[in-house]
Motif scaffolding. Structure first.
Motif, PDB file in Angstrom:
ATOM      1  N   LEU A  18     -98.705  79.807 -33.079  1.00 64.53           N
ATOM      2  CA  LEU A  18     -97.914  78.668 -32.610  1.00 64.53           C
ATOM      3  C   LEU A  18     -98.713  77.388 -32.771  1.00 64.53           C
ATOM      4  CD1 LEU A  18     -96.557  80.059 -29.225  1.00 64.53           C
ATOM      5  CD2 LEU A  18     -95.345  79.928 -31.378  1.00 64.53           C
ATOM      6  N   VAL A  19     -98.057  76.341 -33.230  1.00 62.01           N
ATOM      7  CA  VAL A  19     -98.665  75.018 -33.310  1.00 62.01           C
ATOM      8  C   VAL A  19     -97.874  74.125 -32.376  1.00 62.01           C
ATOM      9  CG1 VAL A  19     -99.277  73.071 -34.789  1.00 62.01           C
ATOM     10  CG2 VAL A  19     -99.345  75.402 -35.698  1.00 62.01           C
ATOM     11  N   ARG A  20     -98.557  73.597 -31.353  1.00 64.93           N
ATOM     12  CA  ARG A  20     -97.915  72.768 -30.336  1.00 64.93           C
ATOM     13  C   ARG A  20     -98.551  71.393 -30.295  1.00 64.93           C
ATOM     14  NH1 ARG A  20     -98.200  77.221 -25.519  1.00 64.93           N
ATOM     15  NH2 ARG A  20     -96.559  78.580 -26.291  1.00 64.93           N
ATOM     16  N   GLY A  21     -97.814  70.440 -29.734  1.00 68.52           N
ATOM     17  CA  GLY A  21     -98.357  69.115 -29.489  1.00 68.52           C
ATOM     18  C   GLY A  21     -97.997  68.074 -30.528  1.00 68.52           C
ATOM     19  N   PHE A  22     -97.112  68.383 -31.460  1.00 67.97           N
ATOM     20  CA  PHE A  22     -96.723  67.412 -32.488  1.00 67.97           C
ATOM     21  C   PHE A  22     -95.854  66.333 -31.855  1.00 67.97           C
ATOM     22  CE2 PHE A  22     -94.126  65.757 -35.927  1.00 67.97           C
ATOM     23  CZ  PHE A  22     -95.076  65.533 -36.912  1.00 67.97           C
ATOM     24  N   VAL A  23     -96.177  65.076 -32.133  1.00 68.71           N
ATOM     25  CA  VAL A  23     -95.394  63.949 -31.633  1.00 68.71           C
ATOM     26  C   VAL A  23     -94.761  63.257 -32.831  1.00 68.71           C
ATOM     27  CG1 VAL A  23     -95.468  61.749 -30.409  1.00 68.71           C
ATOM     28  CG2 VAL A  23     -96.963  63.621 -29.697  1.00 68.71           C
ATOM     29  N   GLY A  24     -93.432  63.301 -32.880  1.00 67.45           N
ATOM     30  CA  GLY A  24     -92.763  62.639 -33.984  1.00 67.45           C
ATOM     31  C   GLY A  24     -91.357  63.161 -34.204  1.00 67.45           C
ATOM     32  N   ARG A  25     -90.796  62.759 -35.333  1.00 67.11           N
ATOM     33  CA  ARG A  25     -89.427  63.122 -35.680  1.00 67.11           C
ATOM     34  C   ARG A  25     -89.346  64.585 -36.080  1.00 67.11           C
ATOM     35  NH1 ARG A  25     -87.073  59.238 -39.924  1.00 67.11           N
ATOM     36  NH2 ARG A  25     -88.072  60.875 -41.087  1.00 67.11           N
ATOM     37  N   SER A  26     -88.188  65.164 -35.923  1.00 70.79           N
ATOM     38  CA  SER A  26     -88.004  66.576 -36.248  1.00 70.79           C
ATOM     39  C   SER A  26     -88.114  66.825 -37.754  1.00 70.79           C
ATOM     40  CB  SER A  26     -86.660  67.072 -35.719  1.00 70.79           C
ATOM     41  OG  SER A  26     -85.604  66.329 -36.280  1.00 70.79           O
ATOM     42  N   ASP A  27     -87.754  65.846 -38.577  1.00 71.50           N
ATOM     43  CA  ASP A  27     -87.883  66.011 -40.028  1.00 71.50           C
ATOM     44  C   ASP A  27     -89.347  66.146 -40.438  1.00 71.50           C
ATOM     45  OD1 ASP A  27     -85.155  65.763 -40.208  1.00 71.50           O
ATOM     46  OD2 ASP A  27     -85.213  63.648 -40.775  1.00 71.50           O
ATOM     47  N   ASP A  28     -90.216  65.366 -39.811  1.00 72.54           N
ATOM     48  CA  ASP A  28     -91.641  65.445 -40.115  1.00 72.54           C
ATOM     49  C   ASP A  28     -92.238  66.759 -39.616  1.00 72.54           C
ATOM     50  OD1 ASP A  28     -91.512  62.937 -41.276  1.00 72.54           O
ATOM     51  OD2 ASP A  28     -91.960  61.931 -39.377  1.00 72.54           O
ATOM     52  N   LEU A  29     -91.745  67.241 -38.488  1.00 75.93           N
ATOM     53  CA  LEU A  29     -92.195  68.534 -37.972  1.00 75.93           C
ATOM     54  C   LEU A  29     -91.779  69.655 -38.920  1.00 75.93           C
ATOM     55  CD1 LEU A  29     -93.534  70.073 -35.605  1.00 75.93           C
ATOM     56  CD2 LEU A  29     -91.269  70.209 -34.568  1.00 75.93           C
ATOM     57  N   GLU A  30     -90.561  69.575 -39.435  1.00 75.10           N
ATOM     58  CA  GLU A  30     -90.092  70.570 -40.406  1.00 75.10           C
ATOM     59  C   GLU A  30     -90.935  70.542 -41.676  1.00 75.10           C
ATOM     60  OE1 GLU A  30     -87.565  72.793 -40.392  1.00 75.10           O
ATOM     61  OE2 GLU A  30     -86.714  72.329 -38.424  1.00 75.10           O
ATOM     62  N   ALA A  31     -91.310  69.346 -42.127  1.00 78.39           N
ATOM     63  CA  ALA A  31     -92.135  69.227 -43.334  1.00 78.39           C
ATOM     64  C   ALA A  31     -93.518  69.831 -43.116  1.00 78.39           C
ATOM     65  CB  ALA A  31     -92.257  67.772 -43.746  1.00 78.39           C
ATOM     66  N   LEU A  32     -94.100  69.603 -41.937  1.00 72.82           N
ATOM     67  CA  LEU A  32     -95.403  70.197 -41.627  1.00 72.82           C
ATOM     68  C   LEU A  32     -95.297  71.718 -41.548  1.00 72.82           C
ATOM     69  CD1 LEU A  32     -98.381  69.822 -40.905  1.00 72.82           C
ATOM     70  CD2 LEU A  32     -97.676  69.572 -38.511  1.00 72.82           C
ATOM     71  N   ALA A  33     -94.220  72.220 -40.959  1.00 73.85           N
ATOM     72  CA  ALA A  33     -94.012  73.666 -40.884  1.00 73.85           C
ATOM     73  C   ALA A  33     -93.866  74.263 -42.279  1.00 73.85           C
ATOM     74  CB  ALA A  33     -92.774  73.977 -40.051  1.00 73.85           C
ATOM     75  N   ARG A  34     -93.155  73.592 -43.147  1.00 69.35           N
ATOM     76  CA  ARG A  34     -92.982  74.073 -44.519  1.00 69.35           C
ATOM     77  C   ARG A  34     -94.325  74.131 -45.238  1.00 69.35           C
ATOM     78  NH1 ARG A  34     -90.037  70.146 -46.511  1.00 69.35           N
ATOM     79  NH2 ARG A  34     -88.308  70.741 -45.181  1.00 69.35           N
ATOM     80  N   LEU A  35     -95.169  73.117 -45.040  1.00 72.31           N
ATOM     81  CA  LEU A  35     -96.499  73.100 -45.639  1.00 72.31           C
ATOM     82  C   LEU A  35     -97.327  74.286 -45.160  1.00 72.31           C
ATOM     83  CD1 LEU A  35     -98.845  71.516 -47.151  1.00 72.31           C
ATOM     84  CD2 LEU A  35     -99.389  70.647 -44.875  1.00 72.31           C
ATOM     85  N   LEU A  36     -97.325  74.525 -43.849  1.00 75.16           N
ATOM     86  CA  LEU A  36     -98.121  75.627 -43.297  1.00 75.16           C
ATOM     87  C   LEU A  36     -97.610  76.983 -43.766  1.00 75.16           C
ATOM     88  CD1 LEU A  36     -98.631  74.348 -39.645  1.00 75.16           C
ATOM     89  CD2 LEU A  36    -100.307  74.383 -41.491  1.00 75.16           C
ATOM     90  N   LYS A  37     -96.301  77.145 -43.812  1.00 75.31           N
ATOM     91  CA  LYS A  37     -95.734  78.429 -44.234  1.00 75.31           C
ATOM     92  C   LYS A  37     -96.042  78.724 -45.696  1.00 75.31           C
ATOM     93  CE  LYS A  37     -91.536  77.588 -42.892  1.00 75.31           C
ATOM     94  NZ  LYS A  37     -90.110  77.719 -42.593  1.00 75.31           N
ATOM     95  N   THR A  38     -95.970  77.710 -46.542  1.00 78.29           N
ATOM     96  CA  THR A  38     -96.240  77.960 -47.963  1.00 78.29           C
ATOM     97  C   THR A  38     -97.722  78.205 -48.208  1.00 78.29           C
ATOM     98  OG1 THR A  38     -96.355  75.587 -48.379  1.00 78.29           O
ATOM     99  CG2 THR A  38     -94.263  76.672 -48.808  1.00 78.29           C
ATOM    100  N   ARG A  39     -98.588  77.466 -47.509  1.00 78.33           N
ATOM    101  CA  ARG A  39    -100.022  77.671 -47.699  1.00 78.33           C
ATOM    102  C   ARG A  39    -100.488  79.019 -47.165  1.00 78.33           C
ATOM    103  NH1 ARG A  39    -102.883  72.465 -47.839  1.00 78.33           N
ATOM    104  NH2 ARG A  39    -101.802  71.358 -49.505  1.00 78.33           N
ATOM    105  N   CYS A  40     -99.843  79.505 -46.086  1.00 71.83           N
ATOM    106  CA  CYS A  40    -100.215  80.807 -45.527  1.00 71.83           C
ATOM    107  C   CYS A  40     -99.484  81.944 -46.239  1.00 71.83           C
ATOM    108  CB  CYS A  40     -99.900  80.863 -44.037  1.00 71.83           C
ATOM    109  SG  CYS A  40    -100.943  79.804 -43.032  1.00 71.83           S
ATOM    110  N   GLY A  41     -98.414  81.636 -46.923  1.00 68.75           N
ATOM    111  CA  GLY A  41     -97.657  82.656 -47.641  1.00 68.75           C
ATOM    112  C   GLY A  41     -96.869  83.573 -46.737  1.00 68.75           C
TER     113      GLY A  41
END
Length: 115
Positions: free
Chosen positions: A56-79
């Motif tokens: 779990l990654v908690r503590g992100f402050v910002g728009r939901s679109d930016d949170l989705e983009a960060l999640a996509r980055l982490l998921k692709t890098r971790c596979g």
């Protein structure tokens, strides 16, 4: 939210004023802080998941679109798969070390938290 969302106006009484604009009590999303100002915590969790571990990654402050983009980055890098729910990024499996490394290289301030 759409202007024609009828569910948010269920308790409203009809108005004869032609200039009436119905307003909901919707709060605007906060602006996304720069990566260097984010304080993220990376947790390992298995509660209510059938014994399977998730990161779990908690503590992100910002728009939901930016949170989705960060999640996509982490998921692709971790596979692996995952999702975003209630302001948290959920990554399937125990990938805490890899996620912390990816976030630090991307300029975020983050720490491992929990056990």
């Amino acid at each position: 939210m759409a202007d024609n969302d009828w569910k948010s106006r269920l308790g409203m009484v009809y108005s004869t004023n032609p200039d009436f604009q119905y307003r909901t009590d919707e709060e605007p999303e906060p602006e996304t802080l720069p990566a260097a100002q984010q304080e993220l915590r990376v947790w390992l969790d298995r509660k209510q998941r059938g014994g399977k571990q998730v990161t779990l990654v908690r503590g992100f402050v910002g728009r939901s679109d930016d949170l989705e983009a960060l999640a996509r980055l982490l998921k692709t890098r971790c596979g692996v798969g995952g999702s975003v729910k209630e302001g948290e990024i959920i990554i399937q499996g125990d990938h805490r070390d890899r996620v912390v490394d990816i976030l630090l290289r991307s300029g975020y301030r983050c720490k491992k938290a929990g056990s």
